[in-house]
Design an enzyme around this catalytic site. Structure first.
Site, PDB file in Angstrom:
ATOM      1  N   HIS A 136       0.867  -1.188   0.000  1.00  0.00           N
ATOM      2  CA  HIS A 136       0.000   0.000   0.000  1.00  0.00           C
ATOM      3  C   HIS A 136       0.900   1.234   0.000  1.00  0.00           C
ATOM      4  O   HIS A 136       1.605   1.487  -0.971  1.00  0.00           O
ATOM      5  CB  HIS A 136      -0.930  -0.047   1.219  1.00  0.00           C
ATOM      6  N   HIS A 193      -1.957  -1.347 -11.401  1.00  0.00           N
ATOM      7  CA  HIS A 193      -2.824  -0.827 -10.352  1.00  0.00           C
ATOM      8  C   HIS A 193      -4.100  -1.653 -10.299  1.00  0.00           C
ATOM      9  O   HIS A 193      -4.538  -2.214 -11.306  1.00  0.00           O
ATOM     10  CB  HIS A 193      -3.163   0.651 -10.608  1.00  0.00           C
ATOM     11  N   ASP A 237       3.159   5.530  -7.222  1.00  0.00           N
ATOM     12  CA  ASP A 237       4.456   5.344  -6.591  1.00  0.00           C
ATOM     13  C   ASP A 237       5.623   5.448  -7.562  1.00  0.00           C
ATOM     14  O   ASP A 237       6.762   5.625  -7.141  1.00  0.00           O
ATOM     15  CB  ASP A 237       4.507   3.977  -5.891  1.00  0.00           C
TER      16      ASP A 237
END
Length: 448
Positions: A274, A325, A384
């Site tokens: 996460h 994702h 990210d």
């Protein structure tokens, strides 16, 4: 019996008792990870806060990939970010106001809200002493413990009325940056032997500016502060289904106190699948910079990325971190914004060659993963992929990458907590698990 052997025996027995037949999931219609067979999320609730769009359904109900979109209270993310970039102004407090209230503030409301945030940024001296005493090496754990301690200092911690929840929301949004900055400064003092500086937040400064000041004095540029401000905006909310926000909603449904619920959210966000994923990406990028000799040679890049996918190189996980994702397919709108921000910051920092290399890793990584999986389904990089590179250019240490994520997401967490506790048909969130073990006959202890 030897205690170490007993631990080993108990652990070894887990191998068998945790095995669940894969066919049983289909037999009982269990949605593993709360995901449908087509990869979409199981619908478990309704919200007026964030909307994450990564696909559309055709007339037959099948998923169709579409460019990713993220909405905050009905406003598309780019519609909020682009004016801030064009006007070169800060906007995290403005977006926080929007997510909490449902409406964008006017100038007077925004000024008053910023003043309220500033007034609540200083920490109670007891909390400062507590942070110093903790001397921990994990800033997320320190943040979680400080949040739980705030319960003790709150004059009305268990009140879940709207007014009290909003007060708590503003205090947490204001104090997260201070806790994180102080915790890191104490960490670098105790672990690395550097000077200990506790700087009080300044008046008339934004959250982003004050955080950088508390962390590193005046050693930052205006662009650094604006980039951090935009990072906070982009990470402030991501719908009710992301793991940490869902954790906050689940715990809130029990009517527990705010601090217990938010501490649970922090624990969820800390996980490497996460909020901790950005560290995985930047560590991989450092490795690729050192390993690949020609940063413009696509053949060399592809060869090494395929070795990574085949578990022959880097950490042998078979992953290229930052790619893929759970919801977004063609593009992650947050990554699109961060890619633009990274390019602007790279020019100021003289790191354009690294930025160009990272873009090539994105381009070739997507191509290699698609070929490796033998799929026609579109795949994109996620938030990210670029966030760690931006943090690094701003001069922020890896130890606080995930805490900064929490510093942003506390806004979304509190918006969802308030919504969970204030819609008409409140019920405790209580899904079911199907037990598939046969009933056993009890054996007296002397016969075992």
């Amino acid at each position: 019996m030897n205690k170490e052997y007993l631990i080993y025996k108990l652990s070894d027995e887990v191998k068998s008792i945790c095995k669940l037949p894969q066919e049983a999931f289909q037999k009982y219609g269990v949605k593993r990870g709360l995901r449908n067979e087509d990869g979409s999320g199981v619908l478990v609730g309704l919200t007026n806060i964030g909307n994450v769009v990564g696909y559309e359904r055709d007339a037959d109900g099948k998923l169709e990939a579409c460019p990713g979109q993220l909405f905050y209270r009905g406003y598309e993310l780019d519609d909020l970010v682009s004016p801030l970039l064009a006007e070169k102004r800060f906007g995290f407090e403005e977006v926080a106001y929007l997510l909490l209230s449902g409406e964008l503030p006017d100038k007077e409301e925004l000024y008053a809200f910023r003043e309220l945030i500033n007034e609540n940024m200083p920490l109670d001296h007891r909390t400062i002493v507590h942070i110093i005493d903790l001397e921990g090496t994990d800033i997320m754990n320190i943040l979680s413990r400080c949040v739980l301690e705030m319960y003790t200092f709150d004059p009305n911690p268990d009140d879940i009325s709207r007014d009290n929840l909003m007060r708590q929301a503003i205090e947490l949004i204001a104090r997260f940056p201070t806790v994180i900055a102080y915790a890191y400064n104490i960490y670098r003092h105790t672990v690395h032997g550097q000077s200990l500086n506790i700087r009080h937040p300044r008046e008339n400064k934004t959250i982003a500016e004050n955080f950088l000041y508390m962390l590193k004095d005046d050693n930052y540029t205006e662009l650094d502060a604006r980039m951090l401000d935009l990072l906070l905006i982009i990470q402030a909310e991501h719908g009710g289904g992301n793991n940490s926000t869902f954790t906050v909603r689940v715990t809130s449904s029990t009517r527990t106190d705010t601090y217990s619920s938010i501490a649970a959210g922090i624990g969820s966000l800390k996980g490497p699948l996460h909020g901790g994923a950005n560290i995985k990406v930047i560590s991989m990028f450092h490795h690729l910079k050192e390993t690949i000799r020609d940063w413009k040679n696509i053949d060399e890049i592809d060869t090494y990325l395929n070795r990574m996918l085949n578990k022959e190189a880097y950490d042998k996980s078979g992953l290229i971190y930052g790619i893929g994702h759970a919801v977004y397919t063609m593009s992650d709108p947050r990554a699109v914004e961060l890619k633009r921000l990274a390019g602007e910051l790279a020019k100021e920092k003289g790191r354009e060659s690294e930025y160009d290399f990272l873009r090539l890793i994105e381009q070739e990584g997507i191509k290699c993963v698609t070929a490796f999986r033998k799929t026609n389904k579109p795949i994109c990089v996620n938030l990210d992929f670029y966030s760690g590179f931006i943090y690094e250019m701003i001069g922020l240490p890896q130890e606080i990458y995930t805490p900064i994520f929490a510093m942003a997401r506390i806004v979304g967490w509190m918006a969802h907590r308030i919504e969970e506790l204030n819609f008409d048909s409140r019920r405790i969130i209580r899904p079911a698990y199907k037990n598939i073990l046969d009933q056993k006959r009890y054996t007296p202890i002397d016969e075992r």
